[in-house]
Write an enzyme that holds these catalytic residues in place. Structure first.
Site, PDB file in Angstrom:
ATOM      1  CB  CYS A  46     -24.262   7.620 -36.585  1.00 57.94           C
ATOM      2  SG  CYS A  46     -23.517   9.179 -37.084  1.00 57.94           S
ATOM      3  CG  HIS A  82      -4.654  39.193 -40.626  1.00 56.89           C
ATOM      4  ND1 HIS A  82      -5.686  39.998 -41.048  1.00 56.89           N
ATOM      5  CD2 HIS A  82      -4.246  38.511 -41.713  1.00 56.89           C
ATOM      6  CE1 HIS A  82      -5.908  39.795 -42.328  1.00 56.89           C
ATOM      7  NE2 HIS A  82      -5.043  38.892 -42.768  1.00 56.89           N
TER       8      HIS A  82
END
Length: 690
Positions: free
Chosen positions: A24, A609
């Protein structure tokens, strides 16, 4: 984009898993044999992919944005796609019916029918709306009066340019809808065109046809008439009224007609011998559907459209502020699901029946609130030097402001960060409130609500104030309150610090420095001394002992998608300490001790982290052993961690280590998952080719 095309094809299971493939305006649309094999995280980590939308019935959508046509073509041009065999349409339909489960699949198929009937027309609708916007600008500057009784020939011709799209829009919709339902699209087109011929419209001439009667739909508008031709001497019926509506621009008619035509058409193909189907299937279809559409489906469609439009018009007339707020608030929830098409069809029906529409004005408040939120994200990404998000947001903002297309913003940003929606809705309310207080806004044509189409709305000042309020409210809300969680903001700050640390310490000077003065002059900190071996070393060892896992397996979406850079993750051993994976300088050291950045001697910027969401522990369980600016050797302890504290608080201990300046290097290769110690190489970085 070729790598993107191949990665998408691999992610959906290859050509053998695809039964039907189309696209689309912004999305690749797949029908798969088995959608369960598709890993959503893997798809969304592909470069160029804005998001993934699993659907019922093994349908799958992948959001690309404005480059969707190019990606679609590249996928189809891949050798494996060309050598594969595509399933027939009948096979696709049968498979879809067999796999459909419950009401969700039916609803999904219905809105997919609406979407596929309209989506190929988006470029021509956008082009026509910009022609109208151009005329509106000329009229605003007094160059031409488009509403004058006598207009110049050039204006008459320009009117025919945009009118061609909107007048024949029902035929275009019929063509697409027929293709969607797998019947000859020209048969459906011909049925609608029969209602647009001069022969049909000429029946409204009461001078030529005495049995035709007309009355005004809108008082004082001789161009908006409702005429009825009375067909006499119909066998078994007598007199049959034929409503002579102007079907130009009426999109409800083909949407309702084509499914009925499909039943007739496919039924005829089953009973008519194949060697004469080419003649008799269209002929009998015409003989049944053309009169049925003219006498029943057409008037019924207009009645439905007018009824829905009348209900909304009543609300707009009696509670304009409520109406103007409701419309922009519901659109953010309708568009991602494709449920906005009925409202768009209603806008077209309003224009076709009354000459104007009142829905698009409030809808503009939603669009500009969406674009304002994207602008806020762009502002923060520039401030935080987030290159990936800056590229996504800038492209989405351009598509929105100049094309009126919201999908790149929605799928690229808003649906990925849940904090954005409530912030954006404040913009929707603000814009709708302004438009409602101004007693609403109308337009005489269907347009995409962008900067270029502002002049087609009336009153333009009310509309302009409304969309400005929507845009800047959403923008400021995102800037002030941010679109990220506390953890995501912490990662952005860490990445920014790493980037800033990579910049030159002293700006170059065009002239020699003056002679030493008594006052002190800032001097750049001396660079740490590293061995030639360390400067050439492009490997990273494990930051802790434990189990090495793929970065894509990390629960945090930013790490898993590679948004912070490529790398690995480690599930720590029981008493693991966090160590430096290379020789370098500590560029980031959070006071909470949960994250560290190191710039290696060879220039690789590393972010470690410790655990997920552990910033919320505010340092509990962490004992930092280094500070920002410290020089470390490979294996030096960065922090000691009480892993039990993290687990008891309910947080994941998995520890990602990523390279944040990947663009300065070539390939970045992680090691295979498995047990690792602090001396094991887990990431190998290649130099960038000249």
């Amino acid at each position: 984009m070729s790598n993107t095309a191949q990665e998408i094809l691999d992610a959906v299971g290859g050509p053998g898993n695809i039964t039907h493939f189309t696209h689309c305006a912004t999305r690749l649309r797949f029908e798969l044999n088995d959608a369960s094999v598709v890993d959503k995280d893997r798809v969304e980590a592909i470069d160029g992919v804005l998001g993934a939308v699993p659907q019922s019935g093994d349908r799958y959508q992948i959001v690309i944005g404005g480059a969707v046509q190019s990606v679609f073509n590249e996928i189809n041009n891949l050798p494996s796609m060309k050598s594969g065999t595509a399933a027939s349409n009948d096979d696709v339909k049968a498979a879809a019916r067999a796999k459909a489960r419950g009401k969700n699949a039916i609803v999904d198929a219905f809105f997919e029918y609406l979407s596929d009937s309209f989506r190929p027309l988006l470029p021509v609708l956008l082009g026509a709306s910009l022609i109208l916007a151009f005329l509106a600008v000329l009229e605003a500057f007094g160059v031409v009066d488009t509403h004058a009784k006598i207009i110049p020939p050039w204006l008459g011709y320009v009117n025919s340019m945009w009118r061609a799209v909107f007048y024949f829009l029902p035929a275009m919709v019929a063509y697409n809808a027929s293709k969607k339902l797998d019947i000859d699209p020209w048969v459906g087109t011909a049925v609608i065109l029969s209602l647009l011929t001069p022969n049909f419209t000429g029946l409204s001439n009461t001078d030529k046809f005495a049995s035709t009667t007309c009355f005004q739909l809108v008082e004082g508008r001789d161009d908006l008439l409702q005429c009825t031709a009375h067909i006499e001497n119909v066998p078994l019926i007598g007199t049959l009224p034929l409503q002579l509506s102007d079907y130009g621009g009426q999109v409800f008619v083909p949407l309702l007609m084509v499914p009925i035509l499909a039943l007739v058409y496919k039924g005829l193909k089953k009973i008519i011998p194949s060697n004469v189907q080419m003649v008799f299937v269209p002929f009998i279809s015409f003989m049944i559907i053309m009169p049925l559409t003219a006498f029943l489906i057409g008037p019924l469609s207009i009645w439905i459209g007018n009824g829905l439009g009348g209900g909304l018009a009543w609300l707009n007339g009696h509670a304009p502020i409520l109406f103007a707020i409701i419309i922009p608030i519901i659109y953010p929830f309708l568009v991602p699901l494709g449920l906005h098409w009925p409202l768009n069809a209603l806008q077209l029906a309003n224009i076709a029946s009354t000459g104007s529409d009142f829905i698009q004005g409030p809808m503009g408040a939603w669009n500009f609130a969406c674009f304002g939120a994207t602008a806020g994200v762009l502002f923060l990404s520039i401030r935080d030097r987030d290159t990936d998000m800056r590229q996504t947001a800038s492209g989405a903002l351009a598509a929105g402001l100049f094309g009126g297309i919201s999908e790149p913003s929605l799928y690229g940003i808003h649906l990925r960060f849940k904090r954005i929606y409530p912030l954006m809705l404040t913009g929707c309310v603000a814009g709708g409130l302004v438009i409602g207080i101004g007693r609403g806004v109308i337009t005489h044509t269907f347009v995409f609500t962008s900067l270029l189409t502002i002049p087609v709305f009336s009153p333009m000042a009310v509309y302009g104030l409304g969309i400005a309020a929507a845009f800047f409210t959403a923008f400021l809300m995102v800037v002030f309150f941010d679109y990220r969680t506390k953890e995501q903001k912490a990662e952005a700050r860490a990445k920014k610090s790493l980037l800033e640390d990579d910049a030159p310490a002293v700006a170059p000077s065009a002239a020699p420095a003056p002679a030493a003065a008594p006052t002190a002059v800032p001097v750049a900190e001396a660079a740490p001394e590293f061995s030639d071996e360390a400067k050439a070393d492009l490997t990273l060892t494990s930051p802790m002992a434990g189990e090495l896992v793929a970065l894509s397996d990390v629960a945090d979406e930013a790490f898993a998608a590679g948004a912070l850079g490529p790398g690995v993750a480690v599930s720590p051993a029981a008493r693991a300490v966090v160590v430096a994976p290379c020789d370098g300088k500590v560029s980031v050291a959070f006071p909470t001790g949960h994250a560290y950045g190191i710039k290696s001697a060879s220039g690789v910027q590393v972010l470690i982290h410790i655990g997920m969401d552990t910033v919320k522990l505010e340092g509990k369980g962490f004992t930092p052993r280094v500070a920002k600016g410290d020089v470390v050797k490979r294996g030096d302890v960065l922090a000691e961690v009480d892993w039990d504290v993290i687990r008891e608080a309910g947080y994941d201990t998995i520890t990602p280590m990523v390279v944040t300046n990947k663009k300065k290097f070539g390939d970045i290769t992680p090691a295979a998952p498995g047990p690792v110690g602090i001396t094991d190489t887990v990431v190998t970085v290649s130099p960038k080719e000249a």
